[in-house]
Design an enzyme around this catalytic site. Sequence first.
Site, PDB file in Angstrom:
ATOM      1  N   GLN A 174       0.816  -1.219   0.000  1.00  0.00           N
ATOM      2  CA  GLN A 174       0.000   0.000   0.000  1.00  0.00           C
ATOM      3  C   GLN A 174       0.848   1.267   0.000  1.00  0.00           C
ATOM      4  O   GLN A 174       0.344   2.351  -0.284  1.00  0.00           O
ATOM      5  CB  GLN A 174      -0.970   0.008   1.192  1.00  0.00           C
ATOM      6  CG  GLN A 174      -2.009  -1.111   1.146  1.00  0.00           C
ATOM      7  CD  GLN A 174      -3.041  -0.934   0.028  1.00  0.00           C
ATOM      8  OE1 GLN A 174      -3.140   0.127  -0.596  1.00  0.00           O
ATOM      9  NE2 GLN A 174      -3.812  -1.981  -0.241  1.00  0.00           N
ATOM     10  N   ALA A 197       0.980  -5.073  -8.357  1.00  0.00           N
ATOM     11  CA  ALA A 197       0.789  -4.158  -9.491  1.00  0.00           C
ATOM     12  C   ALA A 197      -0.549  -3.427  -9.458  1.00  0.00           C
ATOM     13  O   ALA A 197      -0.626  -2.239  -9.785  1.00  0.00           O
ATOM     14  CB  ALA A 197       0.898  -4.949 -10.801  1.00  0.00           C
ATOM     15  N   THR A 207       6.477 -19.718 -16.871  1.00  0.00           N
ATOM     16  CA  THR A 207       6.584 -18.633 -17.852  1.00  0.00           C
ATOM     17  C   THR A 207       5.982 -17.357 -17.279  1.00  0.00           C
ATOM     18  O   THR A 207       4.899 -17.372 -16.686  1.00  0.00           O
ATOM     19  CB  THR A 207       5.848 -19.030 -19.153  1.00  0.00           C
ATOM     20  OG1 THR A 207       6.392 -20.273 -19.592  1.00  0.00           O
ATOM     21  CG2 THR A 207       6.040 -17.977 -20.233  1.00  0.00           C
ATOM     22  N   CYS A 263     -10.254  -7.330   0.180  1.00  0.00           N
ATOM     23  CA  CYS A 263      -9.736  -8.683  -0.070  1.00  0.00           C
ATOM     24  C   CYS A 263     -10.536  -9.699   0.738  1.00  0.00           C
ATOM     25  O   CYS A 263     -10.613 -10.859   0.387  1.00  0.00           O
ATOM     26  CB  CYS A 263      -8.274  -8.806   0.352  1.00  0.00           C
ATOM     27  SG  CYS A 263      -7.184  -7.751  -0.552  1.00  0.00           S
TER      28      CYS A 263
HETATM   29  N1  PLP Z   1      -0.892  -6.971   1.158  1.00  0.00           N
HETATM   30  C1  PLP Z   1      -1.672  -5.892   1.297  1.00  0.00           C
HETATM   31  C2  PLP Z   1      -1.327  -4.863   2.330  1.00  0.00           C
HETATM   32  C3  PLP Z   1      -2.808  -5.740   0.496  1.00  0.00           C
HETATM   33  O1  PLP Z   1      -3.588  -4.662   0.655  1.00  0.00           O
HETATM   34  C4  PLP Z   1      -3.120  -6.741  -0.439  1.00  0.00           C
HETATM   35  C5  PLP Z   1      -4.364  -6.650  -1.236  1.00  0.00           C
HETATM   36  O2  PLP Z   1      -5.281  -5.962  -0.885  1.00  0.00           O
HETATM   37  C6  PLP Z   1      -2.255  -7.830  -0.568  1.00  0.00           C
HETATM   38  C7  PLP Z   1      -1.159  -7.912   0.251  1.00  0.00           C
HETATM   39  C8  PLP Z   1      -2.516  -8.912  -1.599  1.00  0.00           C
HETATM   40  O3  PLP Z   1      -2.166  -8.441  -2.864  1.00  0.00           O
HETATM   41  P1  PLP Z   1      -2.597  -9.213  -4.204  1.00  0.00           P
HETATM   42  O4  PLP Z   1      -4.003  -8.816  -4.466  1.00  0.00           O
HETATM   43  O5  PLP Z   1      -1.643  -8.700  -5.252  1.00  0.00           O
HETATM   44  O6  PLP Z   1      -2.421 -10.656  -3.966  1.00  0.00           O
END
Ligand code: PLP
Length: 364
Positions: free
Chosen positions: A166, A185, A222, A310
């Site tokens: 973040q 990304a 890949t 998430c």
């Molecule tokens: N770490 C943090 C602090 C995040 O906010 C997130 C996704 O929200 C992740 C890890 C996971 O990232 P990714 O979606 O690329 O797996």
Amino acid sequence: MKNFDANAGQGLLVEVLEFIKNSGVDFLNPSSIHKGGQKARAAIEEARENILELANARNFRLIFTSGATEANNLALFQALQAKSKVAASSIEHPSVLEYLKHNFVDNYLLFDACSIADNISKLENYNFISSMWANNETGYILDSHVLAKKVKANFPKTLFHCDAVQGLGKCDFDLDNFDFVSLSAHKIGGLSGVGALLIKDDNPFYPMSLGGPQEVHHRAGTENVLGIICFGIAAKTWLKKKASYRKKLQNQREIIEQYLKNELNDIHFWSIEGQGLSNTISVQIPGIRADDLVVAMDLRSYCISSGAACASGKPEPSHVLIALGASEEAARESIRISLAVELEDTEVLNFCETLKDCVNKLSK
Ligand code: PLP
């Protein structure tokens, strides 16, 4: 849709979108020696350079992964292989916390990110530490680089991992005392499904996936060529525009905070005004269920989230807000507003009016 949920996904930057529209499809397997392969290889290397520059990470190797979840897992896999004792902050992303729960069962320490730097002796018996740069839900900046410096001064053999997802672009990084750093990304306007693990140059490394020479034998398979190129374009765009992005985000955040304070009663900010990520507000609106507000705003074409996106669909209240002392009810009444970089000021004002309207309707 107007994106006020950028900590879940920034959405593609216009520069990335332009590239996708115009690039054609002639990126072949980067391991092939013909011109199509070599063109893909060169594009990957250019992306790697841009991301390393944005992260201020010149003395790191960068391994592309399928995202920060894999990067976090891969960092902790190093601890698992080395049979290390692990300590992590209690407000880490689930890709750290769930990995620990699954693989280290009860044999790891969770510490309070706010007080650990003053209680460094607690970490004496741990040889792998994970502490994020900035929290995705509240925008707190943890000063993990200060903690890492203290840890290295006191326990030089301890390895330190930082989930810097973040902070990338939004913060100036000092990664000197970290051994592993995770990036993603889609938090800076690239595609989802791509990330990176930065590895300090002289540290040993245990690969998790085997069966190919890719990424200097650190991650077989890949490469996601288009995803990696777009990650590089997003990084290059941030390098060019980061000062103006940051200023705009900070101003827009202040506009929203001020509006909420003036127009809504008894709200409580979990994010700290004037501090933390320039784009993030976490706020409890008493009497309003965050999930209802997310749906009401969605119907008006605005994206916000309750807890971490998430983890959406998960009924439990946010572990981050609970760790900050929120009751379950308070956590369920809390929303996260996280500004995307391409919002106009008028869109922010309209957002404020719409949020107030939705809150008023839901409280009837
Ligand atoms: N770490 C943090 C602090 C995040 O906010 C997130 C996704 O929200 C992740 C890890 C996971 O990232 P990714 O979606 O690329 O797996």
